[in-house]
Write a protein that holds these residues in place. Structure first.
Motif, PDB file in Angstrom:
ATOM      1  N   THR A  64      34.622   5.460  -3.158  1.00  0.00           N
ATOM      2  CA  THR A  64      34.020   4.481  -2.248  1.00  0.00           C
ATOM      3  C   THR A  64      35.047   3.721  -1.433  1.00  0.00           C
ATOM      4  O   THR A  64      34.718   2.742  -0.770  1.00  0.00           O
ATOM      5  CB  THR A  64      33.159   3.467  -3.046  1.00  0.00           C
ATOM      6  N   THR A  65      36.306   4.169  -1.475  1.00  0.00           N
ATOM      7  CA  THR A  65      37.340   3.504  -0.694  1.00  0.00           C
ATOM      8  C   THR A  65      36.995   3.529   0.791  1.00  0.00           C
ATOM      9  O   THR A  65      36.733   4.583   1.366  1.00  0.00           O
ATOM     10  CB  THR A  65      38.698   4.205  -0.911  1.00  0.00           C
ATOM     11  N   GLY A  66      36.987   2.363   1.406  1.00  0.00           N
ATOM     12  CA  GLY A  66      36.748   2.288   2.844  1.00  0.00           C
ATOM     13  C   GLY A  66      35.324   2.561   3.263  1.00  0.00           C
ATOM     14  O   GLY A  66      35.073   2.831   4.434  1.00  0.00           O
ATOM     15  N   GLN A  67      34.359   2.482   2.338  1.00  0.00           N
ATOM     16  CA  GLN A  67      32.957   2.765   2.669  1.00  0.00           C
ATOM     17  C   GLN A  67      32.185   1.471   2.889  1.00  0.00           C
ATOM     18  O   GLN A  67      32.410   0.483   2.192  1.00  0.00           O
ATOM     19  CB  GLN A  67      32.300   3.546   1.520  1.00  0.00           C
ATOM     20  N   ASP A  68      31.259   1.503   3.840  1.00  0.00           N
ATOM     21  CA  ASP A  68      30.352   0.376   3.987  1.00  0.00           C
ATOM     22  C   ASP A  68      29.326   0.413   2.863  1.00  0.00           C
ATOM     23  O   ASP A  68      29.236   1.373   2.100  1.00  0.00           O
ATOM     24  CB  ASP A  68      29.672   0.424   5.351  1.00  0.00           C
ATOM     25  N   ALA A  69      28.530  -0.674   2.745  1.00  0.00           N
ATOM     26  CA  ALA A  69      27.608  -0.797   1.613  1.00  0.00           C
ATOM     27  C   ALA A  69      26.609   0.350   1.575  1.00  0.00           C
ATOM     28  O   ALA A  69      26.314   0.901   0.502  1.00  0.00           O
ATOM     29  CB  ALA A  69      26.885  -2.143   1.696  1.00  0.00           C
ATOM     30  N   LEU A  70      26.089   0.760   2.746  1.00  0.00           N
ATOM     31  CA  LEU A  70      25.108   1.833   2.762  1.00  0.00           C
ATOM     32  C   LEU A  70      25.742   3.159   2.379  1.00  0.00           C
ATOM     33  O   LEU A  70      25.194   3.922   1.580  1.00  0.00           O
ATOM     34  CB  LEU A  70      24.460   1.916   4.154  1.00  0.00           C
ATOM     35  N   SER A  71      26.921   3.455   2.951  1.00  0.00           N
ATOM     36  CA  SER A  71      27.614   4.701   2.614  1.00  0.00           C
ATOM     37  C   SER A  71      28.031   4.702   1.149  1.00  0.00           C
ATOM     38  O   SER A  71      27.992   5.746   0.487  1.00  0.00           O
ATOM     39  CB  SER A  71      28.844   4.877   3.505  1.00  0.00           C
ATOM     40  N   ARG A  72      28.449   3.533   0.644  1.00  0.00           N
ATOM     41  CA  ARG A  72      28.815   3.433  -0.759  1.00  0.00           C
ATOM     42  C   ARG A  72      27.626   3.793  -1.641  1.00  0.00           C
ATOM     43  O   ARG A  72      27.748   4.491  -2.641  1.00  0.00           O
ATOM     44  CB  ARG A  72      29.299   2.014  -1.066  1.00  0.00           C
ATOM     45  N   GLY A  73      26.439   3.307  -1.258  1.00  0.00           N
ATOM     46  CA  GLY A  73      25.245   3.652  -2.010  1.00  0.00           C
ATOM     47  C   GLY A  73      24.950   5.137  -1.952  1.00  0.00           C
ATOM     48  O   GLY A  73      24.499   5.731  -2.949  1.00  0.00           O
ATOM     49  N   GLU A  74      25.215   5.771  -0.795  1.00  0.00           N
ATOM     50  CA  GLU A  74      24.994   7.208  -0.674  1.00  0.00           C
ATOM     51  C   GLU A  74      25.957   7.982  -1.570  1.00  0.00           C
ATOM     52  O   GLU A  74      25.571   8.963  -2.220  1.00  0.00           O
ATOM     53  CB  GLU A  74      25.171   7.633   0.783  1.00  0.00           C
ATOM     54  N   VAL A  75      27.234   7.541  -1.613  1.00  0.00           N
ATOM     55  CA  VAL A  75      28.208   8.199  -2.484  1.00  0.00           C
ATOM     56  C   VAL A  75      27.785   8.071  -3.939  1.00  0.00           C
ATOM     57  O   VAL A  75      27.843   9.036  -4.719  1.00  0.00           O
ATOM     58  CB  VAL A  75      29.620   7.611  -2.268  1.00  0.00           C
ATOM     59  N   ALA A  76      27.354   6.864  -4.329  1.00  0.00           N
ATOM     60  CA  ALA A  76      26.900   6.662  -5.707  1.00  0.00           C
ATOM     61  C   ALA A  76      25.726   7.577  -6.020  1.00  0.00           C
ATOM     62  O   ALA A  76      25.658   8.180  -7.110  1.00  0.00           O
ATOM     63  CB  ALA A  76      26.514   5.198  -5.913  1.00  0.00           C
ATOM     64  N   ALA A  77      24.809   7.713  -5.073  1.00  0.00           N
ATOM     65  CA  ALA A  77      23.653   8.586  -5.298  1.00  0.00           C
ATOM     66  C   ALA A  77      24.083  10.046  -5.414  1.00  0.00           C
ATOM     67  O   ALA A  77      23.537  10.812  -6.222  1.00  0.00           O
ATOM     68  CB  ALA A  77      22.650   8.411  -4.157  1.00  0.00           C
ATOM     69  N   GLN A  78      25.073  10.453  -4.604  1.00  0.00           N
ATOM     70  CA  GLN A  78      25.550  11.832  -4.682  1.00  0.00           C
ATOM     71  C   GLN A  78      26.209  12.123  -6.024  1.00  0.00           C
ATOM     72  O   GLN A  78      25.985  13.178  -6.635  1.00  0.00           O
ATOM     73  CB  GLN A  78      26.533  12.096  -3.536  1.00  0.00           C
ATOM     74  N   LEU A  79      27.027  11.193  -6.513  1.00  0.00           N
ATOM     75  CA  LEU A  79      27.669  11.397  -7.807  1.00  0.00           C
ATOM     76  C   LEU A  79      26.642  11.410  -8.930  1.00  0.00           C
ATOM     77  O   LEU A  79      26.744  12.207  -9.872  1.00  0.00           O
ATOM     78  CB  LEU A  79      28.717  10.308  -8.045  1.00  0.00           C
ATOM     79  N   LYS A  80      25.657  10.548  -8.832  1.00  0.00           N
ATOM     80  CA  LYS A  80      24.598  10.543  -9.841  1.00  0.00           C
ATOM     81  C   LYS A  80      23.806  11.846  -9.781  1.00  0.00           C
ATOM     82  O   LYS A  80      23.419  12.412 -10.806  1.00  0.00           O
ATOM     83  CB  LYS A  80      23.661   9.351  -9.627  1.00  0.00           C
ATOM     84  N   GLY A  81      23.585  12.344  -8.561  1.00  0.00           N
ATOM     85  CA  GLY A  81      22.895  13.622  -8.420  1.00  0.00           C
ATOM     86  C   GLY A  81      23.674  14.770  -9.040  1.00  0.00           C
ATOM     87  O   GLY A  81      23.099  15.682  -9.628  1.00  0.00           O
ATOM     88  N   LEU A  82      25.006  14.734  -8.905  1.00  0.00           N
ATOM     89  CA  LEU A  82      25.831  15.752  -9.554  1.00  0.00           C
ATOM     90  C   LEU A  82      25.621  15.729 -11.065  1.00  0.00           C
ATOM     91  O   LEU A  82      25.448  16.770 -11.703  1.00  0.00           O
ATOM     92  CB  LEU A  82      27.310  15.515  -9.232  1.00  0.00           C
ATOM     93  N   ALA A  83      25.667  14.531 -11.632  1.00  0.00           N
ATOM     94  CA  ALA A  83      25.477  14.415 -13.074  1.00  0.00           C
ATOM     95  C   ALA A  83      24.083  14.898 -13.474  1.00  0.00           C
ATOM     96  O   ALA A  83      23.912  15.562 -14.502  1.00  0.00           O
ATOM     97  CB  ALA A  83      25.703  12.975 -13.517  1.00  0.00           C
ATOM     98  N   ASP A  84      23.082  14.581 -12.672  1.00  0.00           N
ATOM     99  CA  ASP A  84      21.720  15.014 -12.986  1.00  0.00           C
ATOM    100  C   ASP A  84      21.600  16.538 -12.976  1.00  0.00           C
ATOM    101  O   ASP A  84      20.722  17.092 -13.655  1.00  0.00           O
ATOM    102  CB  ASP A  84      20.734  14.413 -11.983  1.00  0.00           C
TER     103      ASP A  84
END
Length: 757
Positions: A483-503
């Motif tokens: 999430t380095t250098g990410q805005d709040a919305l993009s940070r949320g998208e990255v978090a969702a992508q990583l969670k999706g990987l785990a799922d």
């Protein structure tokens, strides 16, 4: 990878070493034999023998006019070797400067003026040039050298220019220009050094071309006289009667081939040992165990200086791919990991298990050993590695600095298609590329796929790297500060992508200073301190004091009607800004909206298509990707101090002392800064980049994501230092704490404009 695994790798290395010695000896023999014959052969032929036109026979018989073949072989090498050497040397002496000027000039017309005439020469076949010269000039060695130089210079210039362009347009050169460095140090020094591996590899090819051109010229009568003692002339004159005098053709031909092949092998082998500035194309994963030169993020200051090797995106390392995790439900396992560099343990006693479908977070301050631990999973940890490291399959790597693994001169769509072909042979790349871009939140359209990496924001580059990784269907994904250098919305998208990987059953190893992200995603947390596991949790960010009241100083920065575009796409349109000499303005907005473009334009690093920028005094810029803005072959402290030498006229010792004092104020030990960039963490390099800019004592300082990737303690130190500065400050950031601490006002970039927030 236990003791047995280490032992197996070691013995394999010994066998490889034996094969390596053979590979080194063969080219030397192939080159050495014809060179020895060419240089020393004439010493074994007496003057009396040279004047004898016919011979009664010799060890290799006689040629078509009765001359002793052995004597002709001993006499005939100097022309080929000397002419080829002189011509090749002259071609590089002319071609390299032309290429560097063309690649590094900031005026496009200079490139056009230099390269277009050379392209015209390239369009003419070399044999046609030889024929034309044969009809227009008298034969001789000087004529032959001139012909070879004319043929080779365009080829050399084109190859070197292509190799120089990425470095010439990269952050290191931009940082050096901000420091006031001249052309000789930036282009002749840094860029010239960056093309050295290409020059070394190409040298063998060009020398081979010279040898064959010299031989071809002899056939056409351009070079030496038809009756001269020359290997090429021997082959030409005796080939009609080769069944009667075979040695007169076979021996000189073999010597020419041996020289050409040997030189190619010799320079190819040497070029692989020369460090490269830029990483290789990550599109195709190499075989297991193949090193890829690059400069990875290293988070432990005890690492040895200089660049290290890191895997490309999604690459796999053989020693870590084991089958003993099959059926265990684990994606990775590490037991008693110990990494020793220069006799010092940088990671000591780290053990963990990463179940498939789970997220394990490695946390700790900069220099705690997080990235070194992660690199062990990829088989790329520095120094001596002890303990066991096992993974269930492919390991994808999403680095903190995505630009280090993106080829700057390849369009992203083409690279993604190559990744698909390498990972999934026989699969239509188009649908896979569009699907994976959509999954990571990027535009899958043709226009976006045509972009180059530098045309993407830092957040978009991060997602592109993740897309490359996902194509390989990894068992483990290592996300280093995603999430380095990410805005709040993009940070949320990255978090969702990583969670999706785990799922989907992928094990995720998360390295982060973003404790909110860790709390949101992690199933388990491992804290490191100085390379050792600890139960303590890193400190939370302390409450920041209210910003100082704005003062009313004179305007030092004026932006009027600024418009900036890339390849016809307008990024900024009609932007205006006024900034007082004691004011801080924060620039915010979503990734890809143009914040960095505005910052670079203010710093003079990007030429606007319209509008004006006026600065009363000097301006300095702190790059978002600090790692890429440092020359990886020079100590960081020297690069920081150079600003004071060039822009303020300080002596080198005084500049080093001032640089060391400033770095110490920013919490960076000068002894650590005395290492090369590859031995410093991303946070340490970010502070060094800030010090480099501040040593110029600018009136305007532009900071692009200055707090990204910093731990809480270091972030406080940096923000406090910036708050105490007496200058105009432009802060591009997604960090709300930085905005609250520093900004007198906040503006947002949206749809090409600059708006009050």
């Amino acid at each position: 990878m236990g003791a047995a695994g280490v032992s197996a790798v070691g013995s394999g290395g010994a066998r490889a070493g034996g094969g390596g010695r053979v590979k080194r000896v063969v080219p030397l023999v192939l080159v050495g034999v014809p060179l020895l014959v060419a240089v020393f052969g004439p010493l074994f032929v007496g003057e009396a023998s040279r004047s004898v036109a016919f011979s009664t026979g010799g060890l290799l018989g006689t040629d078509f006019v009765g001359r002793d073949v052995l004597q002709q072989v001993l006499l005939g090498g100097r022309t080929v070797v000397l002419v080829a050497l002189v011509a090749t040397g002259l071609a590089y002496a002319l071609g390299i400067p032309l290429a560097l000027v063309a690649a590094t000039s900031r005026r496009r017309w200079v490139d056009e003026v230099l390269m277009r005439p050379l392209d015209l020469v390239l369009a003419v076949p070399s044999l046609l040039v030889l024929v034309l010269v044969a009809g227009l000039s008298s034969p001789g060695s000087v004529t032959l050298v001139g012909v070879v130089v004319v043929v080779l210079v365009p080829e050399v210039a084109r190859v070197v220019r292509a190799a120089a362009l990425p470095a010439a347009s990269g952050p290191v050169v931009e940082a050096m220009r901000m420091q006031g460095e001249g052309w000789w140090r930036t282009s002749g020094g840094y860029v010239g050094r960056s093309v050295l591996p290409t020059v070394v590899a190409d040298l063998g090819v060009r020398f081979t071309s010279s040898v064959y051109l010299v031989a071809s010229a002899a056939f056409l009568g351009v070079g030496v006289a038809p009756d001269a003692s020359d290997w090429a002339v021997m082959v030409d004159r005796n080939q009609g009667g080769s069944y009667l005098v075979p040695w007169a053709v076979v021996v000189p031909a073999l010597l020419i081939v041996s020289l050409s092949v040997g030189v190619n092998l010799l320079f190819d082998a040497h070029s692989t040992a020369v460090p490269r500035t830029l990483p290789d194309d990550p599109a195709v994963t190499p075989p297991a165990g193949t090193p890829i030169p690059a400069t990875p993020p290293v988070d432990n200051p005890a690492s040895s200086g200089g660049s290290r090797q890191t895997p490309a995106v999604g690459s796999i390392r053989g020693p870590q791919r084991t089958d003993d995790l099959a059926g265990s439900g684990l994606a990775a396992r590490v037991r008693d990991l110990r990494v020793v560099v220069d006799g010092r343990p940088v990671v000591d006693g780290v053990s963990f298990e990463l179940p498939a479908g789970k997220v394990l977070a490695l946390v700790g301050e900069s220099g705690s050993g997080k990235t070194t631990t992660a690199l062990a999973l990829l088989g790329e940890a520095p120094g001596d590695v002890h303990g066991e490291v096992a993974t269930a399959g492919f390991v994808g790597f999403v680095p903190q600095h995505p630009s280090t693994v993106l080829n700057p001169v390849r369009r992203i769509g083409g690279v993604l298609r190559e990744v698909v072909r390498a990972r999934k042979p026989g699969t239509d790349p188009g649908p896979v590329v569009r699907d994976v871009l959509t999954r990571v939140g990027l535009d899958p359209t043709w226009g976006f796929r045509r972009r180059l990496p530098h045309q993407l924001s830092g957040g978009q580059q991060q997602r592109l790297v993740l897309a490359q990784t996902l194509i390989g269907d990894p068992a483990v994904v290592i996300a280093d500060e995603p999430t380095t250098g990410q805005d709040a919305l993009s940070r949320g998208e990255v978090a969702a992508q990583l969670k999706g990987l785990a799922d989907r059953g992928v094990g995720v190893l998360l390295l982060s200073h973003d404790l909110d992200l860790v709390d949101e995603l992690a199933d388990d947390v491992l804290t490191l301190h100085a390379g050792v596991p600890t139960e303590a949790r890193p400190p939370e960010p302390a409450p920041t004091p209210a910003p100082k009241p704005p003062l009313t100083g004179p305007t030092v920065l004026t932006v009027d009607g600024l418009s900036v575009g890339y390849r016809g796409n307008r990024v900024l349109d009609g932007v205006s800004l006024r900034l007082a000499g004691d004011e801080c303005v924060a620039i915010t907005g979503r990734s890809g909206q143009g914040k960095t473009t505005l910052a670079r334009a203010i710093a003079g690093l990007h030429r606007p298509s319209a509008g004006t920028i006026t600065v009363d005094g000097g301006v300095q810029y702190v790059f978002q990707d600090a790692r890429l803005s440092f020359d990886d072959r020079r100590p960081v402290l020297d690069q920081v101090a150079r600003t004071a030498v060039r822009l303020r006229g300080l002596s080198t010792p005084d500049a080093r002392d001032e640089a060391a004092a400033l770095l110490r104020t920013l919490g960076l030990d000068p002894a650590t800064a005395a290492r090369r960039p590859g031995a410093l963490s991303g946070g340490e390099l970010r502070r060094a980049a800030l010090a480099r800019a501040l040593l110029a004592r600018p009136r305007v300082l532009v900071c692009d994501e200055i707090t990204a990737g910093l731990d809480a303690r270091t972030r406080r130190v940096v923000l406090d230092h910036l708050a105490d500065l007496d200058l105009a400050l432009v802060v591009v950031t997604h960090d709300e704490a930085a905005v609250a601490r520093l900004a007198d006002r906040t503006l947002a970039v949206q749809e090409g404009g600059l708006h009050n927030r």
